[in-house]
Design a protein around this motif. Structure first.
Motif, PDB file in Angstrom:
ATOM      1  N   SER A  46       0.828  -1.212   0.000  1.00  0.00           N
ATOM      2  CA  SER A  46       0.000   0.000   0.000  1.00  0.00           C
ATOM      3  C   SER A  46       0.857   1.254   0.000  1.00  0.00           C
ATOM      4  O   SER A  46       0.521   2.254  -0.634  1.00  0.00           O
ATOM      5  CB  SER A  46      -0.944   0.010   1.206  1.00  0.00           C
ATOM      6  OG  SER A  46      -2.156  -0.631   0.898  1.00  0.00           O
ATOM      7  N   ASN A  47       1.962   1.217   0.724  1.00  0.00           N
ATOM      8  CA  ASN A  47       2.844   2.378   0.753  1.00  0.00           C
ATOM      9  C   ASN A  47       3.456   2.638  -0.621  1.00  0.00           C
ATOM     10  O   ASN A  47       3.540   3.781  -1.080  1.00  0.00           O
ATOM     11  CB  ASN A  47       3.948   2.185   1.793  1.00  0.00           C
ATOM     12  CG  ASN A  47       4.702   3.470   2.053  1.00  0.00           C
ATOM     13  OD1 ASN A  47       4.103   4.489   2.375  1.00  0.00           O
ATOM     14  ND2 ASN A  47       6.008   3.425   1.905  1.00  0.00           N
ATOM     15  N   ASN A  48       3.892   1.562  -1.287  1.00  0.00           N
ATOM     16  CA  ASN A  48       4.441   1.723  -2.633  1.00  0.00           C
ATOM     17  C   ASN A  48       3.372   2.204  -3.613  1.00  0.00           C
ATOM     18  O   ASN A  48       3.640   3.023  -4.496  1.00  0.00           O
ATOM     19  CB  ASN A  48       5.030   0.399  -3.118  1.00  0.00           C
ATOM     20  CG  ASN A  48       6.284   0.011  -2.361  1.00  0.00           C
ATOM     21  OD1 ASN A  48       6.933   0.854  -1.754  1.00  0.00           O
ATOM     22  ND2 ASN A  48       6.618  -1.257  -2.386  1.00  0.00           N
ATOM     23  N   LEU A  49       2.168   1.689  -3.451  1.00  0.00           N
ATOM     24  CA  LEU A  49       1.062   2.125  -4.305  1.00  0.00           C
ATOM     25  C   LEU A  49       0.758   3.599  -4.055  1.00  0.00           C
ATOM     26  O   LEU A  49       0.474   4.359  -4.992  1.00  0.00           O
ATOM     27  CB  LEU A  49      -0.164   1.263  -4.040  1.00  0.00           C
ATOM     28  CG  LEU A  49      -1.381   1.490  -4.934  1.00  0.00           C
ATOM     29  CD1 LEU A  49      -1.020   1.379  -6.401  1.00  0.00           C
ATOM     30  CD2 LEU A  49      -2.481   0.488  -4.577  1.00  0.00           C
ATOM     31  N   ASN A  50       0.831   4.019  -2.812  1.00  0.00           N
ATOM     32  CA  ASN A  50       0.649   5.431  -2.482  1.00  0.00           C
ATOM     33  C   ASN A  50       1.631   6.309  -3.247  1.00  0.00           C
ATOM     34  O   ASN A  50       1.264   7.357  -3.799  1.00  0.00           O
ATOM     35  CB  ASN A  50       0.828   5.617  -0.968  1.00  0.00           C
ATOM     36  CG  ASN A  50       1.548   6.900  -0.604  1.00  0.00           C
ATOM     37  OD1 ASN A  50       1.066   8.000  -0.847  1.00  0.00           O
ATOM     38  ND2 ASN A  50       2.742   6.754  -0.047  1.00  0.00           N
ATOM     39  N   ILE A  51       2.888   5.874  -3.325  1.00  0.00           N
ATOM     40  CA  ILE A  51       3.905   6.657  -4.037  1.00  0.00           C
ATOM     41  C   ILE A  51       3.578   6.728  -5.519  1.00  0.00           C
ATOM     42  O   ILE A  51       3.680   7.792  -6.143  1.00  0.00           O
ATOM     43  CB  ILE A  51       5.298   6.036  -3.811  1.00  0.00           C
ATOM     44  CG1 ILE A  51       5.688   6.145  -2.337  1.00  0.00           C
ATOM     45  CG2 ILE A  51       6.342   6.727  -4.686  1.00  0.00           C
ATOM     46  CD1 ILE A  51       6.932   5.356  -1.968  1.00  0.00           C
ATOM     47  N   ALA A  52       3.160   5.597  -6.097  1.00  0.00           N
ATOM     48  CA  ALA A  52       2.808   5.584  -7.516  1.00  0.00           C
ATOM     49  C   ALA A  52       1.618   6.499  -7.796  1.00  0.00           C
ATOM     50  O   ALA A  52       1.608   7.250  -8.780  1.00  0.00           O
ATOM     51  CB  ALA A  52       2.500   4.155  -7.968  1.00  0.00           C
ATOM     52  N   PHE A  53       0.608   6.464  -6.922  1.00  0.00           N
ATOM     53  CA  PHE A  53      -0.539   7.363  -7.083  1.00  0.00           C
ATOM     54  C   PHE A  53      -0.091   8.822  -6.962  1.00  0.00           C
ATOM     55  O   PHE A  53      -0.533   9.689  -7.723  1.00  0.00           O
ATOM     56  CB  PHE A  53      -1.607   7.062  -6.034  1.00  0.00           C
ATOM     57  CG  PHE A  53      -2.534   5.933  -6.388  1.00  0.00           C
ATOM     58  CD1 PHE A  53      -3.150   5.885  -7.634  1.00  0.00           C
ATOM     59  CD2 PHE A  53      -2.829   4.931  -5.469  1.00  0.00           C
ATOM     60  CE1 PHE A  53      -4.027   4.864  -7.967  1.00  0.00           C
ATOM     61  CE2 PHE A  53      -3.702   3.901  -5.789  1.00  0.00           C
ATOM     62  CZ  PHE A  53      -4.298   3.859  -7.041  1.00  0.00           C
ATOM     63  N   SER A  54       0.774   9.111  -6.000  1.00  0.00           N
ATOM     64  CA  SER A  54       1.251  10.485  -5.809  1.00  0.00           C
ATOM     65  C   SER A  54       1.980  10.988  -7.043  1.00  0.00           C
ATOM     66  O   SER A  54       1.770  12.114  -7.503  1.00  0.00           O
ATOM     67  CB  SER A  54       2.184  10.556  -4.592  1.00  0.00           C
ATOM     68  OG  SER A  54       1.479  10.270  -3.401  1.00  0.00           O
ATOM     69  N   GLU A  55       2.872  10.133  -7.576  1.00  0.00           N
ATOM     70  CA  GLU A  55       3.658  10.521  -8.757  1.00  0.00           C
ATOM     71  C   GLU A  55       2.768  10.789  -9.962  1.00  0.00           C
ATOM     72  O   GLU A  55       3.101  11.609 -10.821  1.00  0.00           O
ATOM     73  CB  GLU A  55       4.672   9.423  -9.087  1.00  0.00           C
ATOM     74  CG  GLU A  55       5.785   9.258  -8.062  1.00  0.00           C
ATOM     75  CD  GLU A  55       6.830  10.343  -8.125  1.00  0.00           C
ATOM     76  OE1 GLU A  55       6.826  11.131  -9.092  1.00  0.00           O
ATOM     77  OE2 GLU A  55       7.663  10.423  -7.204  1.00  0.00           O
ATOM     78  N   SER A  56       1.630  10.080 -10.024  1.00  0.00           N
ATOM     79  CA  SER A  56       0.738  10.258 -11.174  1.00  0.00           C
ATOM     80  C   SER A  56      -0.358  11.284 -10.899  1.00  0.00           C
ATOM     81  O   SER A  56      -1.285  11.443 -11.693  1.00  0.00           O
ATOM     82  CB  SER A  56       0.110   8.912 -11.557  1.00  0.00           C
ATOM     83  OG  SER A  56      -0.644   8.379 -10.481  1.00  0.00           O
ATOM     84  N   GLY A  57      -0.261  11.985  -9.757  1.00  0.00           N
ATOM     85  CA  GLY A  57      -1.187  13.069  -9.451  1.00  0.00           C
ATOM     86  C   GLY A  57      -2.515  12.642  -8.866  1.00  0.00           C
ATOM     87  O   GLY A  57      -3.428  13.463  -8.733  1.00  0.00           O
ATOM     88  N   GLN A  58      -2.629  11.367  -8.480  1.00  0.00           N
ATOM     89  CA  GLN A  58      -3.897  10.873  -7.921  1.00  0.00           C
ATOM     90  C   GLN A  58      -3.812  10.921  -6.388  1.00  0.00           C
ATOM     91  O   GLN A  58      -3.654   9.904  -5.711  1.00  0.00           O
ATOM     92  CB  GLN A  58      -4.160   9.445  -8.411  1.00  0.00           C
ATOM     93  CG  GLN A  58      -4.239   9.340  -9.932  1.00  0.00           C
ATOM     94  CD  GLN A  58      -4.455   7.916 -10.400  1.00  0.00           C
ATOM     95  OE1 GLN A  58      -5.480   7.290 -10.085  1.00  0.00           O
ATOM     96  NE2 GLN A  58      -3.509   7.392 -11.155  1.00  0.00           N
TER      97      GLN A  58
END
Length: 207
Positions: free
Chosen positions: A175-187
């Motif tokens: 979930s933490n890694n997914l959070n970073i991916a969402f953040s990087e993509s502006g979500q």
């Protein structure tokens, strides 16, 4: 005996136990593997993997990479040992931005898992596939392919939740890694949702 020997002081008169570094121990261990474990191939491969990951965790990727490469060649006691060795080597290659080689190694491990799927317990199978999806996500992330990254982390989560071998901390890491991916993509809303999952798991695990 191998482990004890790593911590033996070569010369008690001159070696100061308070100044021996982790790298000194690792360098000594690497030499002992080559010198003493040539006739114990599976043990040698497992110890190479442990030493290689220790170097990688210390940030010495150039030293770690060839050691992990040796470990990934096996032989292996179990499929679990093989998946771990190949995923660790793939991780090192990803960190070195050698994405094609990393992907090829991930594909090789995935094919081996699929080939033995009928012989593996459901928990083991899902845990192996979780590791594969997680590594594919990392490769995609470092290439800024955030859509693929998010899809692979979701796949990793699905496998994690179907295996009793997947620990709460592993689940939180996804979930933490997914959070970073969402953040990087502006979500950002989606990113915050994943962070709340991490928070909930950590509160339950650690108080």
């Amino acid at each position: 005996d191998y482990l004890v020997a790593l911590f033996e002081i070569a010369n008690p008169a001159t070696d100061n136990v308070n100044t021996i570094t982790a790298k000194t121990i690792l360098d000594r261990g690497r030499k002992k593997i080559d010198a003493e474990l040539g006739d114990k191939a599976a043990v040698r491969a497992r110890l190479l993997n442990a030493i290689g990951m220790a170097y990688q965790n210390l940030g010495d990727l150039k030293v770690a990479q060839p050691i992990l490469a040796g470990a990934a060649k096996g032989p292996f006691f179990t499929l679990s040992s093989e998946v771990r060795a190949k995923m660790d080597y793939a991780d090192a290659l990803t960190n070195l931005r050698e994405f094609d080689r990393s992907t090829a190694l991930i594909d090789e491990a995935a094919a081996k898992i699929d080939g033995q799927a009928r012989e593996i317990s459901v928990d083991d199978l899902n845990h192996f596939r979780m590791q594969v999806a997680k590594q594919r996500a990392k490769v995609a992330y470092w290439q800024s392919k955030y859509g693929v990254t998010i899809d692979q982390y979701h796949l990793a989560m699905a496998h994690c939740e179907q295996s009793v071998l997947c620990t709460p901390v592993e689940r939180a890491s996804l979930s933490n890694n997914l959070n970073i991916a969402f953040s990087e993509s502006g979500q950002l809303d989606a990113a915050r949702k994943e962070l709340l999952v991490v928070k909930e798991i950590y509160l339950k695990e650690f108080g």
